[in-house]
Structure formats: C-alpha cells, structure tokens
Motif scaffolding. Sequence first.
Motif, PDB file in Angstrom:
ATOM      1  N   ARG A  81       0.814  -1.213   0.000  1.00  0.00           N
ATOM      2  CA  ARG A  81       0.000   0.000   0.000  1.00  0.00           C
ATOM      3  C   ARG A  81       0.854   1.272   0.000  1.00  0.00           C
ATOM      4  O   ARG A  81       0.332   2.372   0.101  1.00  0.00           O
ATOM      5  CB  ARG A  81      -0.893   0.040   1.249  1.00  0.00           C
ATOM      6  CG  ARG A  81      -1.490  -1.291   1.673  1.00  0.00           C
ATOM      7  CD  ARG A  81      -2.737  -1.657   0.973  1.00  0.00           C
ATOM      8  NE  ARG A  81      -3.816  -0.724   1.027  1.00  0.00           N
ATOM      9  CZ  ARG A  81      -4.913  -0.839   0.268  1.00  0.00           C
ATOM     10  NH1 ARG A  81      -5.014  -1.855  -0.588  1.00  0.00           N
ATOM     11  NH2 ARG A  81      -5.887   0.041   0.355  1.00  0.00           N
ATOM     12  N   ARG A 115      -2.005   9.524  -0.207  1.00  0.00           N
ATOM     13  CA  ARG A 115      -1.433  10.696   0.429  1.00  0.00           C
ATOM     14  C   ARG A 115       0.032  10.807   0.024  1.00  0.00           C
ATOM     15  O   ARG A 115       0.792   9.841   0.117  1.00  0.00           O
ATOM     16  CB  ARG A 115      -1.557  10.583   1.951  1.00  0.00           C
ATOM     17  CG  ARG A 115      -1.003  11.820   2.697  1.00  0.00           C
ATOM     18  CD  ARG A 115      -1.233  11.674   4.207  1.00  0.00           C
ATOM     19  NE  ARG A 115      -2.659  11.596   4.507  1.00  0.00           N
ATOM     20  CZ  ARG A 115      -3.468  12.644   4.613  1.00  0.00           C
ATOM     21  NH1 ARG A 115      -2.977  13.875   4.436  1.00  0.00           N
ATOM     22  NH2 ARG A 115      -4.739  12.482   4.902  1.00  0.00           N
ATOM     23  N   HIS A 129       3.947   5.017  10.119  1.00  0.00           N
ATOM     24  CA  HIS A 129       3.245   4.883  11.385  1.00  0.00           C
ATOM     25  C   HIS A 129       1.902   5.602  11.359  1.00  0.00           C
ATOM     26  O   HIS A 129       0.915   5.132  11.942  1.00  0.00           O
ATOM     27  CB  HIS A 129       4.136   5.432  12.522  1.00  0.00           C
ATOM     28  CG  HIS A 129       3.507   5.319  13.872  1.00  0.00           C
ATOM     29  ND1 HIS A 129       2.721   6.311  14.433  1.00  0.00           N
ATOM     30  CD2 HIS A 129       3.524   4.303  14.797  1.00  0.00           C
ATOM     31  CE1 HIS A 129       2.283   5.933  15.614  1.00  0.00           C
ATOM     32  NE2 HIS A 129       2.781   4.704  15.871  1.00  0.00           N
ATOM     33  N   ASP A 130       1.874   6.756  10.684  1.00  0.00           N
ATOM     34  CA  ASP A 130       0.650   7.566  10.697  1.00  0.00           C
ATOM     35  C   ASP A 130      -0.369   7.152   9.640  1.00  0.00           C
ATOM     36  O   ASP A 130      -1.463   7.721   9.576  1.00  0.00           O
ATOM     37  CB  ASP A 130       1.004   9.040  10.458  1.00  0.00           C
ATOM     38  CG  ASP A 130       1.803   9.614  11.623  1.00  0.00           C
ATOM     39  OD1 ASP A 130       1.740   9.030  12.725  1.00  0.00           O
ATOM     40  OD2 ASP A 130       2.483  10.641  11.397  1.00  0.00           O
ATOM     41  N   ARG A 131       0.017   6.202   8.730  1.00  0.00           N
ATOM     42  CA  ARG A 131      -0.929   5.797   7.677  1.00  0.00           C
ATOM     43  C   ARG A 131      -2.163   5.206   8.322  1.00  0.00           C
ATOM     44  O   ARG A 131      -2.088   4.431   9.263  1.00  0.00           O
ATOM     45  CB  ARG A 131      -0.277   4.765   6.770  1.00  0.00           C
ATOM     46  CG  ARG A 131      -1.142   4.384   5.580  1.00  0.00           C
ATOM     47  CD  ARG A 131      -0.414   3.390   4.699  1.00  0.00           C
ATOM     48  NE  ARG A 131      -0.304   2.104   5.345  1.00  0.00           N
ATOM     49  CZ  ARG A 131      -1.256   1.166   5.304  1.00  0.00           C
ATOM     50  NH1 ARG A 131      -2.362   1.393   4.642  1.00  0.00           N
ATOM     51  NH2 ARG A 131      -1.069   0.013   5.922  1.00  0.00           N
ATOM     52  N   SER A 132      -3.346   5.567   7.819  1.00  0.00           N
ATOM     53  CA  SER A 132      -4.609   5.104   8.412  1.00  0.00           C
ATOM     54  C   SER A 132      -5.393   4.275   7.415  1.00  0.00           C
ATOM     55  O   SER A 132      -5.465   4.602   6.223  1.00  0.00           O
ATOM     56  CB  SER A 132      -5.448   6.304   8.873  1.00  0.00           C
ATOM     57  OG  SER A 132      -5.777   7.125   7.762  1.00  0.00           O
ATOM     58  N   GLY A 133      -6.002   3.197   7.900  1.00  0.00           N
ATOM     59  CA  GLY A 133      -6.951   2.408   7.123  1.00  0.00           C
ATOM     60  C   GLY A 133      -6.404   1.947   5.780  1.00  0.00           C
ATOM     61  O   GLY A 133      -5.286   1.440   5.671  1.00  0.00           O
ATOM     62  N   ASP A 134      -7.265   2.161   4.746  1.00  0.00           N
ATOM     63  CA  ASP A 134      -6.924   1.743   3.383  1.00  0.00           C
ATOM     64  C   ASP A 134      -6.161   2.804   2.607  1.00  0.00           C
ATOM     65  O   ASP A 134      -5.968   2.687   1.397  1.00  0.00           O
ATOM     66  CB  ASP A 134      -8.200   1.394   2.604  1.00  0.00           C
ATOM     67  CG  ASP A 134      -8.876   0.156   3.182  1.00  0.00           C
ATOM     68  OD1 ASP A 134      -8.152  -0.676   3.760  1.00  0.00           O
ATOM     69  OD2 ASP A 134     -10.109   0.043   3.017  1.00  0.00           O
ATOM     70  N   GLU A 135      -5.728   3.828   3.280  1.00  0.00           N
ATOM     71  CA  GLU A 135      -5.046   4.909   2.607  1.00  0.00           C
ATOM     72  C   GLU A 135      -3.736   4.435   2.006  1.00  0.00           C
ATOM     73  O   GLU A 135      -2.998   3.654   2.609  1.00  0.00           O
ATOM     74  CB  GLU A 135      -4.772   6.036   3.608  1.00  0.00           C
ATOM     75  CG  GLU A 135      -4.145   7.278   2.998  1.00  0.00           C
ATOM     76  CD  GLU A 135      -3.887   8.352   4.047  1.00  0.00           C
ATOM     77  OE1 GLU A 135      -4.416   9.459   3.895  1.00  0.00           O
ATOM     78  OE2 GLU A 135      -3.164   8.049   5.010  1.00  0.00           O
TER      79      GLU A 135
END
Length: 902
Positions: free
Chosen positions: A27, A51, A66-72
């Motif tokens: 991802r 992003r 570390h800050d990546r969220s969910g399916d982003e």
Amino acid sequence: MSREPVRPAVIRRKVESWLGEKEDTRRVIALRAIPQWPGDPVLRIGETTARVVPCPTPLAVRAALHDRSGDERLVLLTELSDSELGDGLLAHLSRAQVRSVDRWDLVRQMFETNNLDPSIVDSRYGGGSWIADALAQYAPESGWPAPPGVIVTRDHVLRCLTAQLSGLAPDQLDAGGLLDWSSDAAKVLRFSKLPGDLLEGIASYLTDIAGPAAVPIMAAVRAGYGSDAIPLGLLAAAAWPTSTASIGPAAGRAAAVADVGTVVAVTRARLEPFFGGNRLTDAQANALRATAEAWVVRASDTDPHAVARMFHRAEKLAVDIDAVATLGASDLLPTGFAMRMRDFGIAVQAALSSKTVTVDKVAAAQTKLDVVEGHRTATEDHHRVETARMAVRLLRWLALPESAAPRTLLEALQRQILVDGWVDRARLDVFAGDVDIAEAYKELYRRVDARRARHDEQFAVLLAADTAAEAQPGAMLRVEDVLDRVVAPILRRKPVLLIVLDGMSVAAATELAESVTRTGTWLELTPGGGPRAGVLAALPTITEVSRCSLLSGRIAVGQADAERAAFAGRYPDGMLVHKGGQRSGAGSVLDAAVTDAVADDRVRLVAAVVNTIDDALDRSTPGITVWSTDTVAAVRDLMTYARNRVVVMISDHGHVIDRGPDAKVVASPSSENRWRPAQPPAGDGEVAVHGSRVGKGGGAVVLPWREELRYGPRKEGYHGGAAPAEAVIPLLVFTAGDDKDVPGWAGAPVAGPDWWREALPDTPLVLETKTGKRSTPEPSLFDDVDASPAEAAQQVARPAMIEALLVSDVYAQRKKGNPRGLLPDDRVAALLAALLAGGGRATMDTMAAHAGVPAHRITGTVTALRKLLQVEGYPVLDIDADGQTVKLDTALLCEQFQLGQP
C-alpha cells in the motif's frame, strides 16, 4: 545529490501506473524525487485515495508509515537510497525499493510502446523533459491516441499535445487552422496561460509544421494579443506593403515614395508590442498577411459578420497606433478602398489641372485605377469602380486632339454613333458622382461637357440646314426610311422581330447590345460587317412624331391608333403590339397571341413597342440605370421566342438627362419640355428648324441643342430637342443564326472607340476606308466602303520581332502543321502587334478591334493563334482567369521560334 524537481503531474501518472499493477499488494510506494510537494497532499484517483508525503530522512519515512490510516495509500517522495532506508523500511514499500520516476518510462506507458523517437528526448531537435511533463500533466481522460506505427514519433507526440492544449483537431495544425483558432478568445486565453517553456516549445513545433505565419501568431498569443492575430495580419499589408503604388497621392509621387520607408519603419515599430516586442521578418509578416487574407476569403461565405468584426478591429488598431495613413496598402480593409478611391480622385484632378489633358497624366490615373481594382471591395462596390473606369475613358478621350468639325449631317450623326454616344454613356456615370471624389468628377464632367457642347452645336447647325434644304438623305438613314431600307430587305430572307424601344439613346443602346450578345446566343450584324449605322429622328424628337413616322414609313404625327392603322396598311399579315398588348395573366410573361406570332414564321413581321426607357424618363432614374436584358425584361422575353428571326432593335428618339441644379428653364408659350413654337426666335443654346420633316408647329419649331435647357416641368429625362443624344437613333440588328444569313449584313466588329478599351500607341484615331482617311466615318448603309478585316490588319505597323517570326522556318512548319486553323499572316501580325503594344497583354476586344476581327469570332481566332504558336506544348500564348485578357510570353516566343533576344 541535485535533482530536477519532478512535476506533480508526473508523480500522479506514476501513481496511476502503480495502482494498475494488480500483482503489487503493498500500500506504499517510494519515489525517488526531491522531497517537496506544492499541491494538495491527497490524490484522488478513481475510488482510491493516496497521500503524498515528502520524506527527507528515514525518520520521516518511519513516521509516515506509522501515521498511515486504514486503506489509505502512501506516496513517499525521497532522495534516500535503499541502503539508507534499510531492510526494515523497504519491507513496507512496493517492490521493496525506492522506485525511480522516469518521465520517458511514463511516456512509453502512456503510448503503450517501448519505442520512442530519440528526437522527443533530445533538446537539440526541439525535444526535452518539457514534452514528458506536459504529456503527463495534460493527458486526456481517454489517454493519448496510439501512434500510427510501432514508433512514437516526435510529430505524433507534439501534434497530439498541441491539439489537446489548443482545442484544435490534429489535422488543423496549419497556418489557416491557427488563425481560425485565434478568433476564439476563450481558447486563446486558456492557451496563453500555459507555462512559458511549454508555450515556447509548442510555438517552435508549430513553426516547423505551419510555416513562418506561426511565429507572429504564437508571439501575439504569448503577448496577450492572440485574438488579434487576424486583425494584425490584415495590418501587415500596411507595414509590409508589396508596392508603393497605393501609398501617397499621385501628386508629389517622388516625395511620397521617399517617405514610404519612414512610414513603414514607424508602423512596424508600433506593431512590435503586439508580438511581444519582436520585430517580424519580411517572410513572417508576408506569411501572416497571406494567411489572414485567405481567412477572409473563406469566412466571407460562411460568416461575413465575423469578417466585418475583424475589419473593424484592424482599423481600430490602426487608429490606436496612428497608422491609418498606411491603410491604402491593404487590399481588404474598407478604409484602404476609400483611400485608394481618394488617391484616384487626386489623379483625375491632376490630369485636369492644365488646359490640355496629357497622356502621362492619364496613365497616372490609370495606374491609380488599377490599384483600386486590386481591392476586394472593387468586386462588391462594382458601380463605384465602373464609374472610375468611365472617368479614365473620358480622360483618354479628352487627351485626343479635337476632331475637325463634321462637314455633313451624316458625319455628325455617325460621330454620335461611333464616338459621342460612348462619351454620353461614360459621362452619365460620372454625372451620378461618387461620395469620396465628388470634386474630381464634377471637374471632369465640366470638361467633357464643354467639348460635347461644341459637338452638339455643330450637329444642330447641320440638322437645321439639311432640314431647311429638304436635302436627299443619300447614305444617311432617316427614321421614316427604316421599314423600306432596313426591314424590307431582311424580310425577303428571314422573318423579323422589330423591337421599338421608345426613348433609347445611343448610350443606352451600347449597354443593351452588350447584354444581348453576352451569352453568345445572339450575335450582332452591321452593314457589311462595318461600324454600326445610325438613324436620324423626325422633328421634334418626340414619340408622337418620330415613332409614328417610323411605323408609317413617312413623316406622320399620331398616337398608337394612328401607328396601328399605318402599320396594318403596309403589313396586313404582320403584328404590331404596344405596351398593353404584351401583358398576360399570371404565370406567363407575354400574351399568348404575341408569343405565338413571334414563333410563327408565317407572320413575317412582328413589331413590339417597349416603353421601359421612356417611362423611366418621367418617373425613374435613367441616369444611373444600366440598360440590359435584366432592366428591359420585355426585350429578353421577346427574344426568347425569336430565335428563328432577325431582330431589328431601334428607338424613335433618344433622350437627355435632367441636370438638377444646373438645369435652365426657359419661358415658352407651350408646355413642351424640349421644343417650342418658332416665335420668339431662337436664342442662346437653341436652333430654329423648319421643313417637311418637322411634324409640329406648322413645320417650323425652335429646338434646344444645349442639354441643360428645358421649357416644361421638371422630369428625370427629356426629349424633343436638337441635341444628337435625342435626334440620333441607334440601330441594332441581331441574329441567333449564321452571320451570313442576311445579304449586305455581316458579323459586327468590336463596338466602341479605341479609347473605350485601352490605349494603344500609334492606333489610328479615325477610320481608314477605301475612299481615304476622314476625320469621322461616313459609311453608306450597304455600300462596301469600309476596309475588310484583312485590309484592317494590313494597316497595323509590324514590329521587327513580328517580321522575323513570319519569315522563320519554325513558323512555316507550324503553318504547314495547322492547315485547317490557318490564320493569314496579316492577321497574325495584327494580333501580335496589339499584344506587344500592351506590354504582352491585351483584352480580346482590343485584339479584335486592332486586327479587324468580328466580335463574335475573336475567341476562336485567339484559340487558332494559340495553336499556331504553341511549339511542343509550351504556352507562348495564354488567357487569364477572367477569360478576356490574353498574355504573350515574349521571351518564350523568341526562344521557340529562334528569333534571338526579345
């Protein structure tokens, strides 16, 4: 490590490509790029959100993961190497590596090929990274079109890119297409906001494929004046004139030419800001001008309002840069036409500035007229240009020495037919005037009128003397003799349609004859193939006397009933139809009885009275009417049914036009317009006439010979007087058959005096006849007194070149090879002499007149001459697109016939 920043569009295309890799389940992608991101950090590609995070250090990479969220999805921009990131971080990345961002790999992906033309990449050939970045940033949603071959060429890439950015179709990327595009202000504005390097690259490409016109067009776009490209192209004619003929008045020519360089330089300098401060080369300016003019031609049919807007804008720009004075050089702008007309008017005034009109000043006026005729408006404002042509014709006439006074009434009558009637035709146009050069035409009319007045007085004196002496007509044709001397002999061979055009003057007849013969269906006949014959009207020259005398065969006075009775007595099996008898019901142009009679050979003579011209004298504007089969519809309709007949066209009298404020009203005991009783005696401008040919006033009346005099109420035109314009009747004879159908008559020569067509040096000003040279022609109606065409040809002086041609071996071989279309040497010499006298150019009418060729045979004669001179297919002789102007290639003639240097 210094690296060129990668444009956001390139990053986006790389991410799109990554998202299309189905086998890659990671991802996060790291792209080798300067860790800077000027735009929105969130990319939305379809239903996916990615992003973008700039990562200058491994710590920044770790924080982003570390800050990546969910399916982003994450897109990391970094200049760190794989070893600097280490295996722990690489394990989270697509392909476990920092992937490169290669613009050209993206290009290959977008065009789905691995084969790129190297010139796309190489800046030496106009390529470079700007192309790749633009392809990435401006790709259409449907993707770039696939190349036609296996290699993506530079032309394909740039054509697609340019079309996408401009909104033009790829096949419209030429100078004309660019100029069309420039008229769309919204498209031009969007295009002009593109980055500078991109605009420069596309401009360079367009110059390669669209030619030098693309340089000023794109320069104007980049300078913010793209929507003015067409008006600027139209102004190029002023700043880069092709000649100085249209700059400056005829007077002071040397000074005007000397100033042209300064005027042009100033205008060019003032145009530079519209092209971004650049000065155009001659090639670029001329290409822009030609492209703009071609646009006008195309758009004139499809969107004339757009053309008018461009004209208006161009002239507004000329005002803004103070260049209006140069617009005379424009072949298109309306102001240019007005300036050329004014310059022509100055040339006319210059020609009239001295007592004698000189040939050189007439030539200067002709040069200015040529410039006027070169303007686009000349074809639209035909009447003004035709009036200018008439003015030059009158100047040519004034430049000729005044002819000797006629010795007989016949000479005076024929002068009106062969010369002064043509003068009248031209001066009527000049009298009508022009909005821009009124003073020039006023002075020209005054000078012409003075000479014509002398002729009118000479005619009137001879008319009064002959009438009083009861002189026998001899060769002169009188109106009461027409039935016996003209119609009766023709009737013995062919049925006749006699058209009596009430009020037709010689001037009007010259126009009508041209109209009748224009299509080639009808050809004119004249006595013996010589000049036209004229007829003397009965006196006073009014319908009641002269028409009744015509149809009675003797001097008679009466109205239509008297005419019908007299005609029926002479031709019991004929038909005479007046105006009312020609009318029919709806759907038909003529009464069925009339058409049946005209079509029936057993009705040998049909006579029709047509009042169109006479009616116009009362309540219309005959002075500005062009008399033709369109304006005299009855003539057209009658002749449609008369193909089996010889048509004799005649009038009962001519007319003069009202002079407006210059007219003089003289008191009279009667209310007639142009004749009065014999008392009081004749005064200034009048002549007393008495004799058996005078049908009013007890055989004695006073007639005005000055055209401006009248006795009765004001009308648009008058008749009844002794001016030759009223008293000389034109006689026209036409056949739709063979020109030898009628004994004593043959195909007419080209009508009109030499000065009517074009000036030829050493052209005789008088007719040469077997009886010797006369100041004016004096033909007998049927006697063979005029030189035959062969004799006329012999009268033309032969230049040495023509003499050498006629004795050359090649010419002898050409004659032997063309026995059927053989032309006599004398005729060949005369035709070529006319061409040489005109500098290698002459109209067919001029050649016919110069060589004594009947008007209806000149086209075939020129064709025969072309075949004779065309050695091995080389075009020694050619015909202009107008179908009337013949061109001689003198150098080629000398080469093909081995005549040496011309």
